[in-house]
Structure formats: C-alpha cells, structure tokens
Design an enzyme around this catalytic site. Sequence first.
Site, PDB file in Angstrom:
ATOM      1  N   SER A  44       0.855  -1.199   0.000  1.00  0.00           N
ATOM      2  CA  SER A  44       0.000   0.000   0.000  1.00  0.00           C
ATOM      3  C   SER A  44       0.884   1.240   0.000  1.00  0.00           C
ATOM      4  O   SER A  44       2.073   1.168  -0.320  1.00  0.00           O
ATOM      5  CB  SER A  44      -0.939  -0.026   1.210  1.00  0.00           C
ATOM      6  OG  SER A  44      -1.933   0.954   1.079  1.00  0.00           O
ATOM      7  N   ASN A  45       0.332   2.375   0.358  1.00  0.00           N
ATOM      8  CA  ASN A  45       1.090   3.631   0.438  1.00  0.00           C
ATOM      9  C   ASN A  45       0.436   4.506   1.498  1.00  0.00           C
ATOM     10  O   ASN A  45      -0.666   4.202   1.961  1.00  0.00           O
ATOM     11  CB  ASN A  45       1.098   4.316  -0.936  1.00  0.00           C
ATOM     12  CG  ASN A  45      -0.306   4.622  -1.403  1.00  0.00           C
ATOM     13  OD1 ASN A  45      -0.984   5.457  -0.837  1.00  0.00           O
ATOM     14  ND2 ASN A  45      -0.770   3.915  -2.431  1.00  0.00           N
ATOM     15  N   PRO A  46       1.099   5.605   1.907  1.00  0.00           N
ATOM     16  CA  PRO A  46       0.572   6.367   3.058  1.00  0.00           C
ATOM     17  C   PRO A  46      -0.524   7.384   2.735  1.00  0.00           C
ATOM     18  O   PRO A  46      -0.793   8.270   3.542  1.00  0.00           O
ATOM     19  CB  PRO A  46       1.809   7.102   3.594  1.00  0.00           C
ATOM     20  CG  PRO A  46       2.860   6.982   2.572  1.00  0.00           C
ATOM     21  CD  PRO A  46       2.396   6.115   1.467  1.00  0.00           C
ATOM     22  N   SER A  47      -1.187   7.261   1.569  1.00  0.00           N
ATOM     23  CA  SER A  47      -2.224   8.242   1.236  1.00  0.00           C
ATOM     24  C   SER A  47      -3.292   8.312   2.329  1.00  0.00           C
ATOM     25  O   SER A  47      -3.767   7.275   2.804  1.00  0.00           O
ATOM     26  CB  SER A  47      -2.888   7.845  -0.085  1.00  0.00           C
ATOM     27  OG  SER A  47      -4.072   8.571  -0.262  1.00  0.00           O
ATOM     28  N   ALA A  79      -4.586   7.034  -4.683  1.00  0.00           N
ATOM     29  CA  ALA A  79      -3.190   6.612  -4.822  1.00  0.00           C
ATOM     30  C   ALA A  79      -3.210   5.101  -5.032  1.00  0.00           C
ATOM     31  O   ALA A  79      -3.290   4.329  -4.077  1.00  0.00           O
ATOM     32  CB  ALA A  79      -2.403   6.984  -3.583  1.00  0.00           C
TER      33      ALA A  79
END
Length: 410
Positions: free
Chosen positions: A218-221, A285
């Site tokens: 995942s990503n920190p969006s 994102a």
Amino acid sequence: MLPAHPLSGKRVVLGVTGGIAAYKAAVLLRELQKIGADVRCVMTPSALRFLGRDTMSALTRQPVPSDVFPDDADISESWSRHIHWAEWADLVLIAPCTANTLAKITHGHSDNMVTSLVLAARCPVFLCPTMDGGMYEAPATRMNRELAKELGFQLIEPDHGYLASGLEDTGRLPEPHEIISRLAGFPGFTDYKPLLGKKVTVTAGPTREYADAVRFISNPSSGKMGVAMAVAARDLGAEVTLIHGKLSVPVPAGVSAVPIISAGDLFEAVKAQHEVTDIFIMAAAVSDFRPKQRALHKVKKEGAAMNIELEPTPDSLKWLGENRLDHQILIGFAMETENLIPSATEKRKKKKADYIVANSISGDASGFETDENEVHLIGPLGEPASYKGSKEDVAFSVLRAVFGNEVERG
Ligand code: CTP
C-alpha cells in the site's frame, strides 16, 4: 479571475457556547475572515471559561457580549445589541453548540446573548451540536435535534472521533473548513453552481494489494485531497460519488460512498460508474502492482519464499481515457518525486485525461498525509496554473479554474 468565495462579504455572527471545543472557535473565526466574511462574536457565560473574551474581541475588533444586560457597560447603548446584531447578520453560526444551548434554542429561551440573538434572528441560523459521551444520542438531545430541523435551523452534524473525555464517539466539532464548506453550500448563499446537474465520481485514498491474509502492499495516502475534491464538487452543485480506500478523514455529508480495498475493486467500481458519470476526478493513490498469488492464511516464516511475484494492476484512469463518452471530463492526479511538470504533462497525454493535477511528494508541506498542498494544474491550453494552501482551498481553486472555462480536449 476566479469568482469570490460564496461567503465573501457575508456578515456572520459567530456564537460560541460552553464546551471544550470552544477553543477551536478562534481558528474558525480566522478562517471565516480569511475568505472575506465580516464576523462578530457572541459567547455564552460558560463559553468564557474555555475561551477568552479578549481573544475573540481582538480578532473581530468588536465587543464580544455574553449577557443581554452586562454589569459593566452603559445599558442605554448596549441593551438592544442582540436585536441589532441579529438584524445585521446574513447568517448566524453557533459553533460549538452545547446540548444545553440546543435545548434552550429549540424551546425559545432567551437568557443570554447567544440564545437571545438566535431568537431575534431572521437570517439562516446554523447549529454545530458538539458534545461528549452519551449526550449526543441521549433521547432528549435527539428530540431537540429533530425539533431544531423542524423549526428551520440548519444542523451541521458533528464528526465521529476522539472526544475530550477520552471516549471515542460522535460529537466532535467538525474542522473549520468542513463547517465553512457546509455554509458555502447553503443554497441561499450562492448561485455559483457550475456543476449543478452534473454527476461527479471521485476516487480517493490508498489501495491495498494483499499477499496473504494479513500482509499487503500500500502507500501512506490519507485520502484528504480526494475528499476535499469531493466536498468542492458537492458545494459547486454536483451529485458526488466517492470511491475510496481506507480514509483518515470521514466521508463528507451529502456524498455517496463506495468503499474499496484493492486496485481491482477500484477498477470495477469505476467501470460501474462509467455510464452515469459526467466528470471523473481520479485522486486515489493506486498501487501499480499486486502480488500474483494471495495466500488464504497468514504465511508462516518457516519455509516461506523470499520473493513475491508481482503483476500490474488495472489502470482505471487509462481505461477511462480509452473508453471516454463524448461529454465526459477526466481529471487525473500525478504524484511525482522528480521532473514534476514534464512527467505529469506526459501522463496527461498517455492517459488521455483532460487535466492532470500534479503534486510533488518531495516537500514537507505537500503530498501524502499533510493538510496543505501545492499543485500545478496541467490542462490542454497554456502554462500550468499553480495553487497552494489547505487541501480544501486547493480543491475549490482547481474546480473553479476548470469549470469557469470551457474544456477543450487536447
Ligand atoms: N491511476 C489509476 N489506476 C492505476 C494507477 C493510477 O486510475 N492503476 C490514476 C491515479 O488515480 C492518478 C493517475 O492515474 O489519477 C496517475 O497516477 P500515478 O500513480 O501518478 O501514475 P502511474 O500511472 O501509476 O505512473 P507512475 O507510477 O509510473 O508514475
């Protein structure tokens, strides 16, 4: 030139009542002033225990009365101030509005400056019920909230989250930008609704691509920028659907939510909206890759392979560009760490979007997890336009810039 904010030049009386969230009223007041509202403030006697009268007086450059008959003032001048200020106002906003003041207002009490002014007001009155623990859902408060609506008050519902008592519940005062956007969206305040009758689909937040039952890419969006775009579209008159991954902010009122987990889910949700959407705003994102295999259970350390084989995820924006309906407008986002404008310009062409909102994630004050952003709007014509500020302001500026002009596709 961009149109003024719908509240610019509006005369606002801000009433503050005695809950701990009263300390946030000073920031709310400043934000109202920043968009050009002329603000006066009244406080209940108990609000003064949480927030200094002098603070609000210095900010408004006006007296801040709390009693209709103050002990220390010349009564001949001040006794009818609740009437004069009520007549002066274009809108009255009570934020925070305690359970006690809500009960008084809905039953016609006029025992202090706030309740008297509300009773005298002929303009729209907005209440932000803000309270802790079981108070918001208590049968008496619930009845008073219903009664308030029947009596024509505008209710701005509280957020759910951590409360001053340490409990997690519904009752938090919404953030100033959310309160302001609710005021701005009030039909009586603006006829600037360029998106009226339009169906807008916004994607927001991160996707998760699971490798096994508990591990994912995942990503920190935080989803804040996408949510701000949804709020701006709603307030400019659109009917908004928000397709979202895990958000760190609540889904805004008046917006239909479609929760998703993975890029594949997002793709299916976007396709389901395709036929009915006039404008797509793709702020999610999205993970570009996903594990080829997903293990049903948590993979054990012992004997686990040290490689995860990946495959590309479907690109929703690209699909929309290739399958666009004649009337559709596509706004994509581009997150870059280098060569911001050239890369984002290239992305606009490659994905056949009308606009790309490019933002750099290399600075501290923009990108993932921040409240502020700096973006560059790359369209079919001319140089990119740049906007900087809170994500909410940036979202408004972008939509006004796009829909203040005819879109030409390039
Ligand atoms: N996007 C999408 N589906 C994907 C990947 C991206 O719909 N699988 C959308 C994003 O929501 C955004 C735009 O495409 O509006 C650009 O996303 P970005 O991640 O910046 O670009 P990528 O196409 O992933 O290119 P790269 O990662 O190589 O920069």
